[in-house]
Design a protein around this motif. Structure first.
Motif, PDB file in Angstrom:
ATOM      1  N   ASP A  16      88.210   5.252 -42.214  1.00  0.00           N
ATOM      2  CA  ASP A  16      86.794   4.894 -42.036  1.00  0.00           C
ATOM      3  C   ASP A  16      86.640   3.586 -41.263  1.00  0.00           C
ATOM      4  O   ASP A  16      85.626   3.367 -40.582  1.00  0.00           O
ATOM      5  CB  ASP A  16      86.110   4.767 -43.398  1.00  0.00           C
ATOM      6  N   LEU A  17      87.650   2.713 -41.364  1.00  0.00           N
ATOM      7  CA  LEU A  17      87.625   1.439 -40.639  1.00  0.00           C
ATOM      8  C   LEU A  17      88.142   1.573 -39.209  1.00  0.00           C
ATOM      9  O   LEU A  17      88.176   0.590 -38.469  1.00  0.00           O
ATOM     10  CB  LEU A  17      88.470   0.398 -41.388  1.00  0.00           C
ATOM     11  N   GLY A  18      88.548   2.778 -38.834  1.00  0.00           N
ATOM     12  CA  GLY A  18      89.031   3.010 -37.478  1.00  0.00           C
ATOM     13  C   GLY A  18      90.521   2.858 -37.296  1.00  0.00           C
ATOM     14  O   GLY A  18      91.009   2.844 -36.155  1.00  0.00           O
ATOM     15  N   VAL A  19      91.277   2.752 -38.378  1.00  0.00           N
ATOM     16  CA  VAL A  19      92.733   2.594 -38.277  1.00  0.00           C
ATOM     17  C   VAL A  19      93.374   3.921 -37.870  1.00  0.00           C
ATOM     18  O   VAL A  19      93.072   4.974 -38.444  1.00  0.00           O
ATOM     19  CB  VAL A  19      93.324   2.095 -39.608  1.00  0.00           C
ATOM     20  N   LYS A  20      94.257   3.864 -36.888  1.00  0.00           N
ATOM     21  CA  LYS A  20      94.991   5.043 -36.425  1.00  0.00           C
ATOM     22  C   LYS A  20      96.481   4.961 -36.733  1.00  0.00           C
ATOM     23  O   LYS A  20      97.156   5.987 -36.820  1.00  0.00           O
ATOM     24  CB  LYS A  20      94.798   5.218 -34.920  1.00  0.00           C
ATOM     25  N   TYR A  21      97.005   3.717 -36.872  1.00  0.00           N
ATOM     26  CA  TYR A  21      98.449   3.541 -37.036  1.00  0.00           C
ATOM     27  C   TYR A  21      98.733   2.501 -38.115  1.00  0.00           C
ATOM     28  O   TYR A  21      97.949   1.569 -38.327  1.00  0.00           O
ATOM     29  CB  TYR A  21      99.083   3.088 -35.718  1.00  0.00           C
ATOM     30  N   CYS A  22      99.878   2.662 -38.764  1.00  0.00           N
ATOM     31  CA  CYS A  22     100.289   1.748 -39.833  1.00  0.00           C
ATOM     32  C   CYS A  22     101.669   1.166 -39.528  1.00  0.00           C
ATOM     33  O   CYS A  22     102.565   1.887 -39.063  1.00  0.00           O
ATOM     34  CB  CYS A  22     100.339   2.480 -41.176  1.00  0.00           C
ATOM     35  N   ILE A  23     101.808  -0.118 -39.800  1.00  0.00           N
ATOM     36  CA  ILE A  23     103.096  -0.801 -39.674  1.00  0.00           C
ATOM     37  C   ILE A  23     103.497  -1.305 -41.053  1.00  0.00           C
ATOM     38  O   ILE A  23     102.771  -2.092 -41.668  1.00  0.00           O
ATOM     39  CB  ILE A  23     103.000  -2.000 -38.710  1.00  0.00           C
ATOM     40  N   GLY A  24     104.617  -0.841 -41.557  1.00  0.00           N
ATOM     41  CA  GLY A  24     105.165  -1.343 -42.818  1.00  0.00           C
ATOM     42  C   GLY A  24     106.279  -2.317 -42.501  1.00  0.00           C
ATOM     43  O   GLY A  24     107.437  -1.919 -42.293  1.00  0.00           O
ATOM     44  N   ALA A  25     105.971  -3.608 -42.449  1.00  0.00           N
ATOM     45  CA  ALA A  25     106.887  -4.614 -41.901  1.00  0.00           C
ATOM     46  C   ALA A  25     107.683  -5.319 -42.995  1.00  0.00           C
ATOM     47  O   ALA A  25     107.128  -6.055 -43.795  1.00  0.00           O
ATOM     48  CB  ALA A  25     106.105  -5.643 -41.084  1.00  0.00           C
TER      49      ALA A  25
END
Length: 366
Positions: A16-25
């Motif tokens: 809903d916030l527009g996030v398309k990708y995730c980074i687990g750093a």
């Protein structure tokens, strides 16, 4: 770990916030973030540890070429949507190995020592003072001060030097506050084109996550302006080094009360520190030389830890394994008003998870 329902709710909120990708750093032994990028549709798998890594390809994780792979498990309670690229969500992560948290991952190590402290009824507060240079990289690779007007011998708190770099400073301050870190002060520091950001302390794990992201964010915004942001401990032999002072205290897990704080009138030494606080410092000093390897982890770090060197006046560097109040040459300082102790050995190259792990372990021993 989160339930499938909780992960699905987080996934929907991010979409809903527009996030398309995730980074687990997660970080290597140097505190450098490492990760794979996962599309938001695969967040449930990522949260379950789907992303695997060859540990031998990473510094300091203690694996041989033939060892089974590590995987990473993101901390879904500490998600940051990148302020400059809202399509990407950053999550600090822990390495796991064969289904269990991997103890050589420094974030896992910090969690393990925090659990030992919790058994004693303690939590750890940590605030890190973020000193940083904003520099220009020349054609030959050397670094220089980008603003020719920033040339005072004693540049600390210089208003003109600050305002001349306002564009970058404003980006940083706005992002820090948008992330909820509560920036309460920032200024031109002691060297030319050196600055300091001070945001509110938090629990040790959260503060280490924030420093790791701070360094990444500062470099990004500097690059936007064609500059280089660095927390290198001593980029110039004739200028002040870059500290990342650790301000530490223990708190009561039940009440949240600071267990180091007392009225200076009730402290025989007059510093405003409880017996527990002095015991913690005793542990830090007992292991001071060894801790210095984590607080100041590079060859360049020890160019900072000198009384004067090539500078035109004395440095602020801690050169004695001792404690006191406002004598900055002590490795441990009790700031005015007490209630905490400050390790001044920590510099900008520190892996905060590793240093916090060892400092807490030493303090608990004290």
């Amino acid at each position: 770990m989160k339930s499938a329902k909780e992960v699905a709710e987080i996934q929907q909120k991010l979409q809903d916030l527009g996030v398309k990708y995730c980074i687990g750093a997660y970080v290597d032994i140097h505190g450098i973030p490492k990760a794979k990028v996962v599309p938001i549709d695969h967040l449930p798998q990522m949260a379950a540890g789907s992303e695997r890594y060859t540990g031998y390809a990473l510094d300091g994780l203690g694996q041989a070429p033939s060892d089974d792979e590590l995987n990473s498990v993101p901390d879904l309670d500490h998600i940051i949507q990148l302020p400059w690229e809202p399509k990407v969500a950053w999550m600090p992560a822990d390495n796991h190995f064969q289904g269990k948290p991997y103890p050589l991952n420094t974030r896992v190590a910090l969690k393990n020592v925090l659990a030992q402290a919790a058994e004693m009824g303690f939590g750890m507060n940590l605030g890190i003072e973020c000193e940083i240079y904003l520099l220009k990289q020349n054609a030959d690779g050397s670094l220089s001060i980008p603003n020719p007007d920033d040339k005072l011998d004693k540049a600390c708190y210089d208003v003109r030097g600050f305002m001349d770099n306002f564009a970058w400073l404003d980006k940083m301050a706005s992002a820090i506050n948008s992330l909820g870190w509560d920036l309460y002060s920032f200024d031109h520091e002691d060297a030319n084109s050196q600055f300091e950001f001070d945001f509110n302390y938090s629990d040790a794990l959260t503060t280490c996550d924030r420093l790791t992201f701070f360094r990444y964010m500062a470099k990004h915004y500097a690059k936007e302006d064609g500059l280089v942001a660095t927390m290198m401990p001593k980029p110039f032999s004739d200028k002040t080094g870059t500290g990342a002072h650790f301000n530490m205290s223990l708190y009561d897990l039940k009440t949240g009360a600071n267990l180091f704080a007392c009225d200076p009138k009730d402290d025989p030494r007059g510093l405003g520190l409880t017996t527990l606080g002095y015991q913690f410092i005793a542990g830090i000093l007992k292991h001071g030389p060894a801790l210095c390897a984590a607080f100041a982890p590079t060859v360049n770090s020890y160019k900072r830890l000198v009384r004067r060197g090539a500078m035109s006046y004395f440095s602020w560097a801690p050169v004695f394994n001792s404690y006191g109040s406002n004598n900055r040459t002590n490795s441990v300082r009790v700031p005015m008003g007490g209630g905490r102790c400050e390790s001044r050995n920590a510099d900008g190259a520190v892996n905060p998870y590793l240093a916090a792990t060892l400092a807490l372990a030493a303090g608990l021993e004290g």
